[in-house]
Design an enzyme around this catalytic site. Structure first.
Site, short mmCIF file in Angstrom:
data_model
loop_
_atom_site.label_atom_id
_atom_site.label_comp_id
_atom_site.label_asym_id
_atom_site.label_seq_id
_atom_site.Cartn_x
_atom_site.Cartn_y
_atom_site.Cartn_z
N GLY A 19 0.83 -1.20 0.00
CA GLY A 19 0.00 0.00 0.00
C GLY A 19 0.86 1.25 0.00
O GLY A 19 2.02 1.23 0.43
N GLY A 21 0.30 5.65 0.47
CA GLY A 21 -0.60 6.77 0.71
C GLY A 21 0.15 8.09 0.68
O GLY A 21 1.31 8.16 0.25
N MET A 23 1.33 9.74 3.07
CA MET A 23 2.40 9.89 4.05
C MET A 23 3.53 8.87 3.89
O MET A 23 4.59 9.04 4.48
CB MET A 23 1.84 9.78 5.47
CG MET A 23 0.95 10.95 5.86
SD MET A 23 0.49 10.90 7.59
CE MET A 23 2.07 11.07 8.39
N ASP A 136 -11.26 10.43 9.17
CA ASP A 136 -10.99 10.04 7.78
C ASP A 136 -11.60 8.67 7.47
O ASP A 136 -10.96 7.82 6.86
CB ASP A 136 -9.49 10.03 7.51
CG ASP A 136 -9.16 10.05 6.02
OD1 ASP A 136 -10.02 10.46 5.23
OD2 ASP A 136 -8.04 9.64 5.66
#
Length: 349
Positions: A19, A21, A23, A136
């Site tokens: 994964g 993202g 950050m 979120d």
């Protein structure tokens, strides 16, 4: 991609990237000492130079470490090595709600209600026990493990009520499609903002659509704060009226009209007791036609016996018939067979 695969951080071996993202990256890896499969989140080296992102990354690890709920991903460890900040979580082997929606369009309403109840349980635990709001909640942050249990992920934007707010690049935190009206306006948030986001996720699961859309960010935010919500049942006519009402209450524009606590939302979702839909097969029976292809009116069809074109032949006996003769000989007598009494007693002359 996979730029750190094969390397080690602390006592963990990074196998492959699973994964990525805003950050950083998440890797599937192994705890070397125990051989345990884990997920390792690593802060991007570019962001590691920004104090606000470092603080946000550390805060996420601390918040998850303080939460203990079966529907919230667990954290095992955290550390820093060679300028890389990382923390280690349980590895969840399964799809996200987002990937399921991308593949199937919608999720059956009985599953959506169960998933929603599990998410609500996690949010309720985080808020009641640690005063934490996620901020979120979206399909990408909701995973299913191999047993079909929801795991709430990514607490990077989470914040404990009363703590100093950390602003990142002065942007609206959270994914805008799931942002509550008060989040759009920049008001102080509480747990009801998470409840709103969960309502939007439920809406999308059962209808295959997001409740609001826009060609630009200003148009989308205006829709969130001003436009009426189209009922999800307008996309899915078979949607339970009770489930639709629950979703609309969770998404109320005025947060005072929403569920006050996530556990109340969970209670109502489970009280529906929805079952898997049974879909009957739709078999189309075509009307009979004659030799010319013309439709024959029902009730007027005459079946003629086939004409014999040759001498009547005796069909060979099948294995099934032979077996039946052995099991029940009385039902399968031949012309040469005589009753048992005729074999014992001779008939008088």
């Amino acid at each position: 991609m996979n730029e750190l695969a094969g390397q080690s951080l602390g006592g963990y071996k990074l196998d492959e990237e699973i994964g990525r993202g805003s950050m950083g990256m998440v890797y599937r890896g192994r705890q070397i000492a125990l051989g345990r499969e884990v997920a390792i989140k690593v802060l991007s080296q570019a962001l590691a130079k920004d104090a606000s992102y470092v603080a946000r990354f550390i805060r996420e690890a601390q918040i998850i470490a303080g939460l203990n709920h079966p529907n919230i991903v667990q954290i095992f460890d955290a550390g820093q090595q060679n300028g890389l900040l990382y923390f280690v979580m349980e590895y969840v082997q399964g799809p996200t709600i987002a990937s399921l929606l991308q593949l199937d369009g919608t999720i059956p309403q009985y599953l959506a209600a169960e998933y929603g109840a599990q998410i609500a349980d996690a949010l309720d635990s985080a808020y009641r026990e640690r005063n934490v709001i996620h901020r979120d909640i979206k399909p990408e942050n909701l995973m299913l493990d191999r047993w079909g249990k929801i795991k709430v992920m990514d607490f990077g934007l989470a914040r404990a009520m009363g703590l100093q707010k950390i602003t990142v690049a002065r942007t609206l935190v959270g994914s805008i499609y799931y942002a509550s009206p008060e989040q759009v306006w920049g008001y102080t948030l509480d747990n009801r903002s998470d409840i709103y986001a969960l309502g939007v996720v439920l809406y999308e699961m059962v209808s295959g659509h997001r409740p609001f859309a826009g060609r630009s960010l200003p148009e989308l935010t205006q829709a969130i704060v001003n436009s009426p919500v189209r009922p999800p049942g307008s996309y899915t006519p078979e949607l339970s009226a009770e489930l639709e009402q629950i979703i609309l209450v969770a998404m109320a524009r005025d947060r005072n009209e929403r569920y006050e606590q996530a556990m109340l939302l969970s209670r109502d979702l489970r009280a529906l007791n929805l079952k898997p839909e049974t879909q009957l097969s739709k078999t189309v029976i075509k009307p009979p036609v004659n030799a010319n292809g013309q439709q024959i009116a029902r009730g007027k069809t005459t079946i003629q016996p086939p004409k014999r074109t040759g001498p009547l032949e005796t069909l060979p006996q099948t294995n099934t018939e032979q077996q039946q003769r052995v099991q029940n000989p009385r039902k399968h007598k031949t012309a040469n067979q005589r009753p048992l009494w005729q074999k014992i007693f001779k008939s008088p002359r």
